[in-house]
Design a protein around this motif. Structure first.
Motif, PDB file in Angstrom:
ATOM      1  N   UNK A  20       0.822  -1.199   0.000  1.00 35.27           N
ATOM      2  CA  UNK A  20       0.000   0.000   0.000  1.00 35.27           C
ATOM      3  C   UNK A  20       0.862   1.258   0.000  1.00 35.27           C
ATOM      4  N   UNK A  21       1.973   1.220   0.741  1.00 31.11           N
ATOM      5  CA  UNK A  21       2.872   2.360   0.777  1.00 31.11           C
ATOM      6  C   UNK A  21       3.466   2.618  -0.595  1.00 31.11           C
ATOM      7  N   UNK A  22       3.941   1.559  -1.259  1.00 26.68           N
ATOM      8  CA  UNK A  22       4.534   1.724  -2.582  1.00 26.68           C
ATOM      9  C   UNK A  22       3.517   2.312  -3.561  1.00 26.68           C
ATOM     10  N   UNK A  23       2.252   2.063  -3.339  1.00 29.40           N
ATOM     11  CA  UNK A  23       1.212   2.612  -4.206  1.00 29.40           C
ATOM     12  C   UNK A  23       1.170   4.135  -4.133  1.00 29.40           C
ATOM     13  N   UNK A  24       1.769   4.716  -3.086  1.00 36.00           N
ATOM     14  CA  UNK A  24       1.845   6.165  -3.002  1.00 36.00           C
ATOM     15  C   UNK A  24       2.737   6.745  -4.095  1.00 36.00           C
ATOM     16  N   UNK A  25       3.636   5.916  -4.619  1.00 37.51           N
ATOM     17  CA  UNK A  25       4.439   6.321  -5.772  1.00 37.51           C
ATOM     18  C   UNK A  25       3.572   6.167  -7.020  1.00 37.51           C
ATOM     19  N   UNK A  26       3.115   7.270  -7.571  1.00 37.79           N
ATOM     20  CA  UNK A  26       2.255   7.223  -8.751  1.00 37.79           C
ATOM     21  C   UNK A  26       3.027   6.720  -9.970  1.00 37.79           C
ATOM     22  N   UNK A  27       2.326   6.006 -10.839  1.00 41.72           N
ATOM     23  CA  UNK A  27       2.946   5.450 -12.041  1.00 41.72           C
ATOM     24  C   UNK A  27       2.793   6.399 -13.222  1.00 41.72           C
ATOM     25  N   UNK A  28       3.919   6.633 -13.895  1.00 43.59           N
ATOM     26  CA  UNK A  28       3.919   7.447 -15.107  1.00 43.59           C
ATOM     27  C   UNK A  28       4.877   6.842 -16.126  1.00 43.59           C
ATOM     28  N   UNK A  29       4.755   7.287 -17.355  1.00 41.17           N
ATOM     29  CA  UNK A  29       5.716   6.927 -18.402  1.00 41.17           C
ATOM     30  C   UNK A  29       6.062   8.195 -19.173  1.00 41.17           C
ATOM     31  N   UNK A  64      17.289  -4.113 -11.038  1.00 45.72           N
ATOM     32  CA  UNK A  64      15.923  -3.606 -11.031  1.00 45.72           C
ATOM     33  C   UNK A  64      15.504  -3.029 -12.393  1.00 45.72           C
ATOM     34  N   UNK A  65      16.347  -3.260 -13.411  1.00 49.02           N
ATOM     35  CA  UNK A  65      16.022  -2.780 -14.753  1.00 49.02           C
ATOM     36  C   UNK A  65      14.817  -3.526 -15.318  1.00 49.02           C
ATOM     37  N   UNK A  66      14.135  -2.912 -16.272  1.00 48.56           N
ATOM     38  CA  UNK A  66      12.982  -3.550 -16.890  1.00 48.56           C
ATOM     39  C   UNK A  66      11.994  -2.516 -17.372  1.00 48.56           C
ATOM     40  N   UNK A  67      10.743  -2.928 -17.519  1.00 48.69           N
ATOM     41  CA  UNK A  67       9.696  -1.977 -17.921  1.00 48.69           C
ATOM     42  C   UNK A  67       8.389  -2.220 -17.167  1.00 48.69           C
ATOM     43  N   UNK A  68       8.484  -2.904 -16.013  1.00 47.58           N
ATOM     44  CA  UNK A  68       7.270  -3.175 -15.235  1.00 47.58           C
ATOM     45  C   UNK A  68       6.843  -1.993 -14.377  1.00 47.58           C
ATOM     46  N   UNK A  69       7.740  -1.005 -14.244  1.00 50.20           N
ATOM     47  CA  UNK A  69       7.471   0.180 -13.416  1.00 50.20           C
ATOM     48  C   UNK A  69       7.193  -0.199 -11.960  1.00 50.20           C
ATOM     49  N   UNK A  70       7.840  -1.266 -11.519  1.00 53.03           N
ATOM     50  CA  UNK A  70       7.677  -1.751 -10.145  1.00 53.03           C
ATOM     51  C   UNK A  70       9.038  -1.983  -9.477  1.00 53.03           C
ATOM     52  N   UNK A  71       9.918  -2.696 -10.192  1.00 55.46           N
ATOM     53  CA  UNK A  71      11.148  -3.204  -9.588  1.00 55.46           C
ATOM     54  C   UNK A  71      12.069  -2.102  -9.075  1.00 55.46           C
ATOM     55  N   UNK A  72      12.010  -0.931  -9.676  1.00 52.48           N
ATOM     56  CA  UNK A  72      12.948   0.129  -9.289  1.00 52.48           C
ATOM     57  C   UNK A  72      12.720   0.633  -7.873  1.00 52.48           C
ATOM     58  N   UNK A  73      11.586   0.259  -7.269  1.00 51.16           N
ATOM     59  CA  UNK A  73      11.292   0.690  -5.901  1.00 51.16           C
ATOM     60  C   UNK A  73      11.863  -0.250  -4.848  1.00 51.16           C
ATOM     61  N   UNK A  74      12.507  -1.336  -5.297  1.00 49.32           N
ATOM     62  CA  UNK A  74      12.970  -2.373  -4.361  1.00 49.32           C
ATOM     63  C   UNK A  74      13.909  -1.818  -3.296  1.00 49.32           C
ATOM     64  N   UNK A  75      14.853  -1.004  -3.700  1.00 49.93           N
ATOM     65  CA  UNK A  75      15.819  -0.429  -2.756  1.00 49.93           C
ATOM     66  C   UNK A  75      15.688   1.088  -2.753  1.00 49.93           C
ATOM     67  N   UNK A  96      12.938   6.656 -11.794  1.00 46.96           N
ATOM     68  CA  UNK A  96      12.791   6.139 -13.160  1.00 46.96           C
ATOM     69  C   UNK A  96      13.296   4.695 -13.246  1.00 46.96           C
ATOM     70  N   UNK A  97      12.913   3.998 -14.317  1.00 47.68           N
ATOM     71  CA  UNK A  97      13.342   2.607 -14.499  1.00 47.68           C
ATOM     72  C   UNK A  97      14.099   2.462 -15.820  1.00 47.68           C
ATOM     73  N   UNK A  98      15.324   1.978 -15.701  1.00 47.66           N
ATOM     74  CA  UNK A  98      16.202   1.767 -16.839  1.00 47.66           C
ATOM     75  C   UNK A  98      15.792   0.523 -17.632  1.00 47.66           C
ATOM     76  N   UNK A  99      15.886   0.589 -18.958  1.00 49.75           N
ATOM     77  CA  UNK A  99      15.611  -0.577 -19.798  1.00 49.75           C
ATOM     78  C   UNK A  99      16.716  -1.615 -19.635  1.00 49.75           C
ATOM     79  N   UNK A 100      16.375  -2.889 -19.734  1.00 52.34           N
ATOM     80  CA  UNK A 100      17.311  -3.982 -19.476  1.00 52.34           C
ATOM     81  C   UNK A 100      18.571  -3.883 -20.333  1.00 52.34           C
ATOM     82  N   UNK A 101      18.435  -3.480 -21.578  1.00 52.91           N
ATOM     83  CA  UNK A 101      19.592  -3.515 -22.492  1.00 52.91           C
ATOM     84  C   UNK A 101      20.493  -2.286 -22.374  1.00 52.91           C
TER      85      UNK A 101
END
Length: 269
Positions: A20-29, A64-75, A96-101
């Motif tokens: 629920x706390x992480x949900x406070x981080x709004x998702x954008x692209x 935490x790279x990818x495009x799920x807009x979730x993993x970057x919040x891990x740390x 922000x979240x970096x692309x895997x490549x």
């Protein structure tokens, strides 16, 4: 049996609360020239669009790279979600979240037969696609929100620690303070980092990104008159961010720094 159920219930509630706390981080692209950068954005409690706020950019590590807009919040995200920190240091925080490549920085990696990696940092050259998007995002955020231009900060770990050096080098008139954790850069850029104050962290037992990369940067930055302090944890490995985030003085140090340069002075790319 009852004790076991109580423990399970506590763990379950803790997991739900974190989600629920992480949900406070709004998702954008953020979309620029056909490329997309996912990012999460945390607004201060009781956000007032008429007020100005500090801005904190956080660059995650390779894992935490990818495009799920979730993993970057891990740390790191939980640091800014703590109630006492939200009250003491109201700020706009962006992950922000970096692309895997891609990497945040122009780092080259060589792995030997045992898997041990060495890193080589370029001094010049164009930004990586991910860094170009982050620079664009920073400029965009300056238009969307009322930012305290003298209080713009950047933090990052591992690949993001490398990216922290990189973005300050490319946007030397933007950041008041920077916190690279277990990162590194080309010491040749040290003179271009002097407009920010720095707190560098690394674990002395890091076998993923050797602490020498940070030590060389500290040495070069001091030689160029950069305001830099460094903490090396004798027993910490690559996850030295855990110890860094536990430093009680970290956020007070960060938010105490202000600069006079205009936020709208943008990139050096």
């Amino acid at each position: 049996m009852k004790k076991g159920l109580l423990i399970l219930a506590t763990v379950f509630i803790s997991v739900i609360t974190t989600a629920q706390d992480y949900a406070l981080f709004q998702k954008f692209r953020f979309i620029q020239s056909g490329d997309t950068l996912p990012y999460r954005l945390l607004l201060p409690e009781h956000y007032d669009p008429q007020k100005k706020y500090p801005l904190v950019l956080f660059l995650h590590g390779r894992g935490e790279s990818g495009n799920d807009n979730e993993a970057q919040l891990l740390h790191g995200a939980s640091l800014f979600l703590k109630e006492e920190n939200r009250k003491k240091f109201p700020a706009i925080v962006v992950f922000p979240q970096n692309a895997v490549k891609y990497y945040w920085s122009n780092v080259q990696t060589v792995a030997d037969s045992s898997g041990k990696r060495s890193f080589y940092f370029t001094e010049n050259g164009p930004p990586s696609p991910s860094m170009q998007l982050v620079v664009g995002l920073m400029e965009n955020l300056g238009r969307q929100y009322r930012i305290k231009e003298e209080q713009v900060y950047v933090m990052g770990l591992s690949m993001g620690g490398m990216g922290t050096f990189e973005i300050v080098n490319r946007m030397p008139h933007v950041f008041a303070a920077a916190v690279p954790i277990c990162g590194g850069a080309n010491p040749a850029i040290a003179a271009n980092l002097k407009n920010a104050s720095w707190w560098i962290f690394h674990g002395d037992k890091d076998v993923v990104v050797a602490p020498e990369y940070s030590r060389k940067m500290v040495e070069a930055m001091k030689a160029k008159g950069v305001d830099v302090r460094a903490t090396f944890y004798p027993e910490a490995g690559h996850n030295s961010w855990d110890a860094a985030f536990a430093e009680p003085g970290l956020l007070p140090w960060l938010f105490a720094h202000k600069r006079k340069d205009n936020f709208k002075k943008t990139s050096n790319n």
